[in-house]
Design a protein around this motif. Sequence first.
Motif, PDB file in Angstrom:
ATOM      1  N   ASP A  63       0.852  -1.186   0.000  1.00 47.42           N
ATOM      2  CA  ASP A  63       0.000   0.000   0.000  1.00 47.42           C
ATOM      3  C   ASP A  63       0.883   1.229   0.000  1.00 47.42           C
ATOM      4  O   ASP A  63       2.088   1.131   0.261  1.00 47.42           O
ATOM      5  CB  ASP A  63      -0.912   0.018   1.225  1.00 47.42           C
ATOM      6  CG  ASP A  63      -0.173   0.487   2.463  1.00 47.42           C
ATOM      7  OD1 ASP A  63      -0.455   1.599   2.908  1.00 47.42           O
ATOM      8  OD2 ASP A  63       0.680  -0.260   2.977  1.00 47.42           O
ATOM      9  N   CYS A  86      -0.289   4.275   1.620  1.00 48.25           N
ATOM     10  CA  CYS A  86      -0.905   5.234   2.541  1.00 48.25           C
ATOM     11  C   CYS A  86       0.164   6.031   3.287  1.00 48.25           C
ATOM     12  O   CYS A  86       1.234   5.505   3.603  1.00 48.25           O
ATOM     13  CB  CYS A  86      -1.794   4.513   3.552  1.00 48.25           C
ATOM     14  SG  CYS A  86      -3.307   3.828   2.840  1.00 48.25           S
ATOM     15  N   LYS A 114       0.773   4.312   8.409  1.00 46.32           N
ATOM     16  CA  LYS A 114       1.112   2.912   8.193  1.00 46.32           C
ATOM     17  C   LYS A 114       0.512   1.938   9.207  1.00 46.32           C
ATOM     18  O   LYS A 114       0.198   0.809   8.842  1.00 46.32           O
ATOM     19  CB  LYS A 114       2.648   2.739   8.175  1.00 46.32           C
ATOM     20  CG  LYS A 114       3.294   3.344   6.952  1.00 46.32           C
ATOM     21  CD  LYS A 114       3.397   2.352   5.788  1.00 46.32           C
ATOM     22  CE  LYS A 114       2.135   2.063   5.051  1.00 46.32           C
ATOM     23  NZ  LYS A 114       1.743   3.056   4.046  1.00 46.32           N
ATOM     24  N   GLU A 115       0.361   2.313  10.466  1.00 48.38           N
ATOM     25  CA  GLU A 115      -0.111   1.347  11.463  1.00 48.38           C
ATOM     26  C   GLU A 115      -1.464   0.745  11.086  1.00 48.38           C
ATOM     27  O   GLU A 115      -1.636  -0.469  11.087  1.00 48.38           O
ATOM     28  CB  GLU A 115      -0.195   2.008  12.847  1.00 48.38           C
ATOM     29  CG  GLU A 115       1.108   1.963  13.616  1.00 48.38           C
ATOM     30  CD  GLU A 115       0.908   2.221  15.096  1.00 48.38           C
ATOM     31  OE1 GLU A 115       0.959   1.246  15.872  1.00 48.38           O
ATOM     32  OE2 GLU A 115       0.708   3.394  15.468  1.00 48.38           O
ATOM     33  N   VAL A 143      -1.479  -1.435   7.693  1.00 44.42           N
ATOM     34  CA  VAL A 143      -0.776  -2.709   7.889  1.00 44.42           C
ATOM     35  C   VAL A 143      -1.607  -3.638   8.770  1.00 44.42           C
ATOM     36  O   VAL A 143      -1.713  -4.848   8.513  1.00 44.42           O
ATOM     37  CB  VAL A 143       0.624  -2.468   8.485  1.00 44.42           C
ATOM     38  CG1 VAL A 143       1.255  -3.780   8.951  1.00 44.42           C
ATOM     39  CG2 VAL A 143       1.525  -1.772   7.459  1.00 44.42           C
ATOM     40  N   GLY A 148       3.959  -2.699   3.997  1.00 43.76           N
ATOM     41  CA  GLY A 148       3.603  -1.297   4.062  1.00 43.76           C
ATOM     42  C   GLY A 148       4.686  -0.451   3.410  1.00 43.76           C
ATOM     43  O   GLY A 148       5.874  -0.652   3.662  1.00 43.76           O
ATOM     44  N   HIS A 164       5.601   3.711   2.005  1.00 43.21           N
ATOM     45  CA  HIS A 164       5.219   5.124   1.921  1.00 43.21           C
ATOM     46  C   HIS A 164       6.197   5.855   1.015  1.00 43.21           C
ATOM     47  O   HIS A 164       7.330   6.121   1.406  1.00 43.21           O
ATOM     48  CB  HIS A 164       5.215   5.765   3.317  1.00 43.21           C
ATOM     49  CG  HIS A 164       4.702   7.169   3.306  1.00 43.21           C
ATOM     50  ND1 HIS A 164       4.730   7.979   4.423  1.00 43.21           N
ATOM     51  CD2 HIS A 164       4.161   7.946   2.319  1.00 43.21           C
ATOM     52  CE1 HIS A 164       4.221   9.157   4.126  1.00 43.21           C
ATOM     53  NE2 HIS A 164       3.882   9.171   2.857  1.00 43.21           N
ATOM     54  N   THR A 182       7.862  -0.740   5.740  1.00 39.93           N
ATOM     55  CA  THR A 182       7.578  -1.061   7.140  1.00 39.93           C
ATOM     56  C   THR A 182       7.244  -2.551   7.336  1.00 39.93           C
ATOM     57  O   THR A 182       6.113  -2.913   7.668  1.00 39.93           O
ATOM     58  CB  THR A 182       6.403  -0.200   7.660  1.00 39.93           C
ATOM     59  OG1 THR A 182       5.224  -0.484   6.883  1.00 39.93           O
ATOM     60  CG2 THR A 182       6.716   1.282   7.554  1.00 39.93           C
ATOM     61  N   PRO A 187       5.786   0.145  11.491  1.00 41.26           N
ATOM     62  CA  PRO A 187       4.651   1.043  11.240  1.00 41.26           C
ATOM     63  C   PRO A 187       4.469   2.080  12.350  1.00 41.26           C
ATOM     64  O   PRO A 187       4.166   3.245  12.075  1.00 41.26           O
ATOM     65  CB  PRO A 187       3.453   0.092  11.180  1.00 41.26           C
ATOM     66  CG  PRO A 187       4.030  -1.202  10.703  1.00 41.26           C
ATOM     67  CD  PRO A 187       5.393  -1.278  11.343  1.00 41.26           C
ATOM     68  N   HIS A 199       7.123   4.729  12.028  1.00 39.97           N
ATOM     69  CA  HIS A 199       6.774   5.556  10.870  1.00 39.97           C
ATOM     70  C   HIS A 199       5.738   6.605  11.232  1.00 39.97           C
ATOM     71  O   HIS A 199       5.904   7.801  10.945  1.00 39.97           O
ATOM     72  CB  HIS A 199       6.245   4.674   9.735  1.00 39.97           C
ATOM     73  CG  HIS A 199       5.621   5.441   8.610  1.00 39.97           C
ATOM     74  ND1 HIS A 199       4.309   5.884   8.648  1.00 39.97           N
ATOM     75  CD2 HIS A 199       6.126   5.877   7.427  1.00 39.97           C
ATOM     76  CE1 HIS A 199       4.039   6.546   7.545  1.00 39.97           C
ATOM     77  NE2 HIS A 199       5.119   6.562   6.783  1.00 39.97           N
ATOM     78  N   ASP A 200       4.653   6.182  11.868  1.00 41.09           N
ATOM     79  CA  ASP A 200       3.553   7.107  12.141  1.00 41.09           C
ATOM     80  C   ASP A 200       3.956   8.190  13.136  1.00 41.09           C
ATOM     81  O   ASP A 200       3.534   9.344  13.014  1.00 41.09           O
ATOM     82  CB  ASP A 200       2.336   6.340  12.648  1.00 41.09           C
ATOM     83  CG  ASP A 200       1.644   5.561  11.532  1.00 41.09           C
ATOM     84  OD1 ASP A 200       2.140   5.602  10.389  1.00 41.09           O
ATOM     85  OD2 ASP A 200       0.614   4.929  11.797  1.00 41.09           O
TER      86      ASP A 200
END
Length: 291
Positions: free
Chosen positions: A89, A91, A94-95, A98, A112, A114, A132, A161, A164-165
Motif C-alpha cells: 500500500d 498510505c 502505516k499502522e 498494515v 507497508g 510510503h 515497514t 509502522p 513511521h507514524d
Amino acid sequence: MKIAIIGAGRMGKWFAKFFLEQGFSVIVSDKDPEKLAKIAEELNNIKITSNIEAVQSADRILICVPIDNFEDVVSEIQPYIRRNHEIMDICSVKERPVELMHKYIKTGTILGMHPMFGPGVKNIKNQNFILTPTNAKEEMLAKSFGEWLKNKGARVYFMTPKEHDELMSIVLGLPYFLSYVTCDTLISCGKFSEAKKAAGPSYKLLLTLVEALVSEEAEFAASLQMSLPKVDEVADLFLEKVKEWLEVIKRKDKMAFIGRVKYFKGELAKSDPDYSRTYEIMYKILEAIKS
C-alpha cells in the motif's frame, strides 16, 4: 511481472506510468469509471478492469486508495489473494493499513510502503521510500524490493509502522498544520495580496510551502491530520513555543532572542554542517523561480 494498481487517483496514475516505464505489465482498477477512462486515455499499454479481476491476473498488487476507503478495498480483494501474491500500500499512515492487511489477508506477503513524494515528481532518483515490514517474510520482500528501488536511484528506509507514524506526525503533520494556521493568519490580516506583491525571499519561501500544501486535496489532508498518532502533541508543543517566543518579543528582550537564535544555529550545525550553504542555495533557487 504483472502489477495491479488499485486506485486510479493521482498517485495510482503515477505508479502505473512508472511501472510501465520499467517494462512491467500494468492493470489498473477503480470504482470510478471516469477515472479509469481518463487513465486509459493518458497511458498506453495498460489494461483497466475491476478490483477483483485486477487481483486475479496480477503478481504484485499496489493499493493506492485513500485510507478512508482502505478497509473496504482490502476486504473485497482478500478472497482472491494467492500464496504467491505481494500486496503493498502507499498510505501516508502505516499502522492502521498494515493492521488491516494482516487482519484480512492470510495468504501472500504484505508490505507497508510510503513514497515520500507527490505525483508531480518526474522520477524516483533521490526520492525517499519508507518500507515497514513486521515479520521475517515481509523483511525478505522489503529487502529485495528495497534493493530494486535503490538501483533505480531511490533512497530507502526501514522502520516499524509505529515508528513511521510517530515520525510522520512531525514530518507531515507539523508542516500541514503550520501551513493551514499560517494561511488562516495571512488571510485574516487582510493584507494577503499586498504582502505577496511586495514579498522578499523569506516570505516567498513561506508562501510557497503554504500554497503547495493548501492546494492538496482537503479530504486527504483531513484524513492525514486525524490519523497521525501524535500530531496533536506536536501541535501543542508548537503552540507552547509560540507563547514563549511571543513573551520574548513583548518584553523586547533582544538578548534572549539572540541567545535562542544562536542556540538553534549550533543545533542545526550539529545535524547538518552544511545547513547554511543549503539554505543559501535554496534561496537562490526560489529567487530564480519567482523572478
